[in-house]
Design an enzyme around this catalytic site. Structure first.
Site, mmCIF file in Angstrom:
data_model
loop_
_atom_site.group_PDB
_atom_site.id
_atom_site.type_symbol
_atom_site.label_atom_id
_atom_site.label_comp_id
_atom_site.label_asym_id
_atom_site.label_seq_id
_atom_site.Cartn_x
_atom_site.Cartn_y
_atom_site.Cartn_z
ATOM 1 N N GLU A 121 37.042 -23.125 -5.996
ATOM 2 C CA GLU A 121 37.035 -21.953 -5.115
ATOM 3 C C GLU A 121 38.470 -21.517 -4.820
ATOM 4 O OE1 GLU A 121 34.404 -19.967 -5.004
ATOM 5 O OE2 GLU A 121 33.180 -21.475 -4.005
ATOM 6 N N GLY B 252 26.123 -9.488 1.283
ATOM 7 C CA GLY B 252 27.021 -10.171 2.217
ATOM 8 C C GLY B 252 26.761 -11.659 2.327
ATOM 9 N N ASP C 256 33.569 -13.692 -10.444
ATOM 10 C CA ASP C 256 32.229 -13.190 -10.133
ATOM 11 C C ASP C 256 31.655 -12.354 -11.271
ATOM 12 O OD1 ASP C 256 32.934 -14.365 -7.784
ATOM 13 O OD2 ASP C 256 33.197 -12.496 -6.673
HETATM 14 C C1 GLA Z 1 35.385 -14.139 -4.068
HETATM 15 C C2 GLA Z 1 36.177 -13.451 -5.177
HETATM 16 C C3 GLA Z 1 36.354 -14.376 -6.380
HETATM 17 C C4 GLA Z 1 36.901 -15.740 -5.966
HETATM 18 C C5 GLA Z 1 36.115 -16.295 -4.768
HETATM 19 C C6 GLA Z 1 36.738 -17.549 -4.213
HETATM 20 O O1 GLA Z 1 34.068 -14.363 -4.482
HETATM 21 O O2 GLA Z 1 35.532 -12.279 -5.577
HETATM 22 O O3 GLA Z 1 37.183 -13.781 -7.342
HETATM 23 O O4 GLA Z 1 38.270 -15.673 -5.699
HETATM 24 O O5 GLA Z 1 36.010 -15.358 -3.717
HETATM 25 O O6 GLA Z 1 36.692 -18.558 -5.147
#
Ligand code: GLA
Length: 386
Positions: free
Chosen positions: A33, A121, A171
């Site tokens: 993360e 969200g 993502d």
């Molecule tokens: C969000 C961002 C991702 C990533 C996560 C944390 O989801 O869109 O790109 O940085 O936070 O891991």
């Protein structure tokens, strides 16, 4: 039920059948993360919660959108691709704008109805699903011939320029490249990736939704990025070879600790440790060792909460509740933070009891019902043909 309701709405509004139906999934992230924008590794997967699109080409320059779940519409023209006051529309306008930036393939507009069951969200990347979905659809309909990686990079640009979040690539990459029963180990430095089997019959992936919407998240997210960049430039004074936190080590951080503000030191320490953790966690998967894997999820949570400071009391509570539960191999907050879901690896036969217990505790503590989802890992964005 999706996607039938989307198809039906499309026919109702536009009086025609769609040219294409597309399913674009949300994502989970097992571990890794806040590492994507630091050139590190992530371990996401696409899930069985998705946004569905029904789309047809038009003969003029108009783009007519209908957001099924919001019961809201928006119309714009290919000749005027600017940000809208309507938040949801920006993900689509942004994608169209970025796709047409260097290409003249999109000669005409389109009609689109979209909607799905990715909760908003909740940290499951509904926005990336919208971007990857419309991107994939236009790629198919108008022959852009963009690769999956280029589609993901385009979606990232849309998010940066139209939604104002300087997100990493994870993502959209996961929504596009997902593969059933597998997690994706993505190296965010060069975008090379490999699939790792995640096909356990022993554990179920359960998401617990704190119900806290991560409004604070966008500005804090961009702030974390800036703090990491500050760390890199201080490290570079002594170690010019460090281009990103991927190149940094804990001894390097210690060597510069008198120059690094404490907060920046903590942010960098978390990221360096987390990048290493993903590599070790992948070994656990190959060994089928979910206990060791789960332990690393707890370590990640601790780092996100104490060092990176992107958790919140609700997420911390949800994770704490699982620590002495033998049916749970691992739990942690997932995604950008400041709300959204925790991800839990729970023994299959204990899911029911787990949810009853944690639901009760959450309601007692926060006076709020706990929403939860059991998720399965699926393929990434695809055309639905049946
Ligand atoms: C969000 C961002 C991702 C990533 C996560 C944390 O989801 O869109 O790109 O940085 O936070 O891991």
């Amino acid at each position: 039920m999706y996607p039938e309701n989307i198809k039906q709405k499309f026919s109702e509004i536009f009086n025609q059948n769609p040219d294409i139906i597309v399913r674009a999934p949300g994502r989970i992230n097992l571990i890794g993360e806040h590492t994507d924008y630091n050139d590190g590794f992530v371990l996401p997967a696409a899930i069985d919660k998705a946004i569905y699109f029904a789309v047809s080409k038009r003969n003029d320059k108009a783009i007519k959108l209908f957001a099924f779940d919001l019961d809201d519409s928006y119309e714009f023209s290919l000749d005027n691709l600017t940000r809208s006051d309507k938040g949801w529309a920006n993900f689509l306008i942004g994608m169209v704008a970025e796709m047409t930036r260097n290409s003249d393939k999109l000669t005409n507009g389109f009609n689109a109805v979209f909607g799905g069951d990715v909760p908003l969200g909740a940290g499951l990347s509904s926005s990336a699903a919208v971007e990857s979905g419309i991107g994939f659809t236009l790629n198919q309909l108008y022959g852009f011939e963009l690769s999956g990686i280029n589609l993901a990079l385009t979606a990232q640009q849309a998010e940066h320029n139209f939604a104002g979040v300087k997100c990493g690539i994870m993502d959209m990459f996961a929504s596009i490249h997902g593969k059933t029963k597998s997690v994706i180990k993505l190296d965010c430095r060069d975008l090379s990736y490999e699939y790792f089997p995640f096909n356990t019959t022993e554990y179920t992936i359960v998401l617990c939704n704190s119900g806290v919407k991560h409004n604070l998240g966008d500005s804090e997210y961009n702030k974390r990025r800036a703090e990491c960049e500050e760390g890199i430039s201080i490290l570079q004074e002594a170690f010019p070879q460090v281009n990103s936190l991927r190149d940094a080590t804990i001894p390097m951080l210690r060597a510069q600790s008198d120059k690094l503000p404490q907060v920046v030191f903590n942010r960098c320490r978390y990221v360096v440790e987390e990048i290493n953790r993903v590599e070790l966690a992948c070994k656990d998967l190959l060994d089928d060792d979910f206990i060791a894997f789960g332990q690393k999820m707890y370590e990640t949570h601790e780092g996100l909460s104490d060092l990176y400071e992107v958790s919140c009391p609700e997420l911390d509570f949800l994770v704490e509740q699982t620590i002495n539960n033998e049916a749970v191999a691992g739990a942690r907050m997932m995604g950008g933070g400041f709300g959204g879901c925790t991800i839990n690896l729970v023994k299959k036969e204990s899911v029911h009891d787990f949810l009853a217990e944690i639901g009760k505790a959450y309601e007692t503590k926060f006076n709020q019902k706990l929403e939860s989802y059991k998720v399965a890992i699926t393929n990434g964005v695809e055309e639905i043909t049946e």
